[in-house]
Design a protein around this motif. Structure first.
Motif, short mmCIF file in Angstrom:
data_model
loop_
_atom_site.label_atom_id
_atom_site.label_comp_id
_atom_site.label_asym_id
_atom_site.label_seq_id
_atom_site.Cartn_x
_atom_site.Cartn_y
_atom_site.Cartn_z
N ILE A 1 -6.98 6.32 33.67
CA ILE A 1 -5.36 6.63 33.35
C ILE A 1 -5.89 8.31 33.30
O ILE A 1 -4.32 8.61 34.51
CB ILE A 1 -4.21 5.88 32.32
CG1 ILE A 1 -4.15 4.21 31.73
CG2 ILE A 1 -3.12 6.59 33.07
CD1 ILE A 1 -4.19 3.73 33.47
N ARG B 1 -9.33 4.02 28.43
CA ARG B 1 -7.94 3.28 29.38
C ARG B 1 -7.32 4.98 29.07
O ARG B 1 -7.36 5.30 30.43
CB ARG B 1 -7.11 2.62 27.76
CG ARG B 1 -5.80 2.81 28.79
CD ARG B 1 -4.35 2.11 27.87
NE ARG B 1 -4.58 3.60 26.09
CZ ARG B 1 -3.94 3.20 25.67
NH1 ARG B 1 -3.27 2.33 25.39
NH2 ARG B 1 -3.64 4.17 24.67
N ALA C 1 -6.98 5.68 38.43
CA ALA C 1 -5.78 4.84 37.81
C ALA C 1 -5.00 4.08 39.44
O ALA C 1 -4.86 2.94 39.10
CB ALA C 1 -4.63 6.45 37.43
N GLN D 1 -7.20 1.01 39.45
CA GLN D 1 -7.35 0.18 38.86
C GLN D 1 -6.41 -0.62 39.22
O GLN D 1 -6.04 -2.19 38.88
CB GLN D 1 -6.86 0.56 37.49
CG GLN D 1 -8.40 0.58 36.95
CD GLN D 1 -9.34 -0.49 36.68
OE1 GLN D 1 -9.73 -1.15 37.78
NE2 GLN D 1 -9.32 -1.00 35.44
N GLN D 2 -4.81 -0.09 39.63
CA GLN D 2 -3.24 -1.02 39.65
C GLN D 2 -3.72 -1.54 40.94
O GLN D 2 -3.23 -2.54 41.05
CB GLN D 2 -2.40 0.39 39.73
CG GLN D 2 -1.51 -0.16 40.11
CD GLN D 2 -0.28 0.58 40.90
OE1 GLN D 2 -0.36 1.57 41.35
NE2 GLN D 2 1.30 0.43 40.72
#
Length: 495
Positions: free
Chosen positions: A93, A89, A99, A102-103
């Protein structure tokens, strides 16, 4: 600003008259000498490689004891030191490309959200009992949490809670996969994973008494396992129903996208970026550009001073006390720093002595300042092409086309046509089908256990972009192969 710098002696020399000179550079305070920066290790400045940080267990199963309420269990660590999900993570992130990828993956997986659909009408269910269940369980947030877990870790743990009499499932909750650990199967009576442990397993935070123990339903047949436990159907091992239903009212259901060779925690395919070099390349480009801009924004000048200049300065001002002479020299050095640093010092002048060389007649200054900055050179743009290449590779690893997330920097990015982007988005949505099928497992258990399966099913409608000739921006298309529920954004059926 001038107080942040000091003059550092970089070398000595001789002028044409044989007089000793010294060279100085303006350096940030705290730097003892020019070579001190080279003495810092690369890892301290640029960090460790991700291949070193993400050292997996290569299929080895590491388990540790866990004592809860006087009973001892064994659970399997998530990674060699049980800290792998937290590092995953933090790393993903901490990188704007990963990030954003992944979003985008989570949003694509969510689609139009989970829906309970009427089997006959092919529309959202209007049964009051089912609607009340949906309202009391905030299924949107639950499904969004499932999408996040499944995209980060390839599995999700969903808890179902039964009524006091055990006749209905009344609540459904998602358990954050980062804080879930599985029981070591060989330590159980059945040889299967019988429990999920939910708690804070971060280094130095684990407290056994605060870890929640949740019975895990059979991975392959969660509905059958639940009905056997509640005495609804015969136990396959005995052929008889249990005379007394299980006292437990809270159970876990595991939804998992399996990957080869992982027995407990699946390792998503995107984790190849941790073993590859491109995540490090992108990170190092950012660090390098930052250092380059910071270092070149400081004044870069070469200052040459005759060694006699400091003594002559004090003699001319009739300063003979040794302590006061040192103070005057430091003050003069500060004057030089003020002259070459800071916007607020623009336009200032410095006064120093000079003499005329007898042979050539040239003027020789006691203090000579040479600007080393190239005003025509823009620092920090050296790796733009490499940054674009690294961003493209990272997007590829996450299965996201760069045009869909706008992750490609620079002036040469690919701007595909609207039709190409629409097809890319459609293809991305179509690839979410396997995730939707796996994530729907707990809801199918709920429908069958509660007796709703004859009139309702679950579906995850996908967002499908349309062409301009349809006069609509988007429409939703059912992900259920048996459903005809294809509607535009106004709810009109397009079949």
């Amino acid at each position: 600003m001038s107080d942040d710098y000091k003059l550092v002696k970089t070398g000595t020399g001789m002028d044409k008259q044989g007089r000793a000179t010294s060279s100085y550079r303006v350096m940030p305070c705290g730097v003892a000498d020019v070579g001190s920066g080279a003495q810092n290790s690369i890892s301290s400045e640029y960090g460790s490689d991700t291949s070193d940080i993400f050292d997996e267990d290569d299929g080895n199963v590491n388990y540790v004891p866990l004592e809860i309420s006087g009973k001892t269990y064994k659970y399997v660590q998530f990674g060699p030191d049980d800290q792998l999900p937290y590092r995953i993570r933090k790393t993903l992130i901490g990188n704007m490309i990963t990030a954003q990828c992944q979003q985008f993956n989570i949003i694509s997986c969510y689609g139009q959200g989970l829906r309970f659909v009427d089997r006959k009408e092919k529309k959202d269910i209007d049964d009051p009992e089912i609607l009340d269940f949906c309202l009391r369980n905030s299924l949107q947030e639950c499904f969004a949490e499932q999408s996040t877990d499944i995209k980060f870790f390839n599995f999700s743990v969903t808890c179902i809670i039964l009524s006091k009499d055990g006749k209905k499932i009344v609540q459904v909750r998602d358990k954050d996969a980062m804080y879930c650990r599985f029981e070591y199967a060989p330590s159980t009576n059945s040889g299967k994973i019988e429990h999920v442990f939910f708690g804070d397993f971060r280094m130095g935070h684990r407290e056994d008494d605060k870890v929640e123990v949740i019975p895990l339903l059979d991975y392959w047949d969660p509905l059958g396992d639940l009905e056997v436990r509640m005495g609804r159907r015969p136990d396959p091992r005995t052929g008889k129903k249990r005379p007394v239903p299980d006292k437990e009212r809270k159970f876990a259901i595991l939804s998992r996208i399996a990957t080869p060779g992982t027995q407990y925690y699946p390792m998503p395919y995107y984790t190849s970026v941790f073993r590859d070099s491109w995540l490090d390349i992108y990170r190092l480009i950012g660090i390098g550009k930052r250092f380059l801009i910071k270092n070149t924004s400081a004044p870069r000048v070469l200052i040459e001073v005759l060694d006699d200049y400091w003594n002559n300065l004090c003699d001319n001002e009739d300063i003979h006390d040794e302590k006061k002479r040192k103070e005057r020299v430091e003050q003069e050095k500060q004057n030089i720093i003020d002259f070459v640093t800071g916007v607020q010092n623009a336009g200032k002048a410095i006064v120093s002595g000079c003499y005329i060389e007898p042979v050539t007649g040239k003027e020789v200054s006691s203090v000579k300042i040479t600007n080393l900055n190239d005003p025509s050179k823009k620092e920090g743009g050296n790796w733009s092409d490499d940054m674009q290449e690294a961003a493209n590779v990272l997007c590829f690893a996450f299965g996201v086309h760069p045009n869909l997330v706008g992750a490609v920097p620079g002036k040469s990015q690919m701007n595909n046509s609207g039709s190409d982007k629409r097809e890319l988005f459609t293809l991305k949505q179509a690839q979410e089908k396997i995730f939707h099928d796996v994530m729907a497992k707990p809801y199918h258990v709920i429908l069958h256990y509660n007796g709703w399966s004859d009139r309702a099913t679950v579906d995850v409608p996908m967002i499908m972009l349309t062409t301009l000739d349809e006069n609509k921006d988007a429409k939703k298309v059912s992900g259920n192969a048996n459903s005809d529920n294809n509607e535009d954004e106004d709810g009109n059926n397009n079949n």
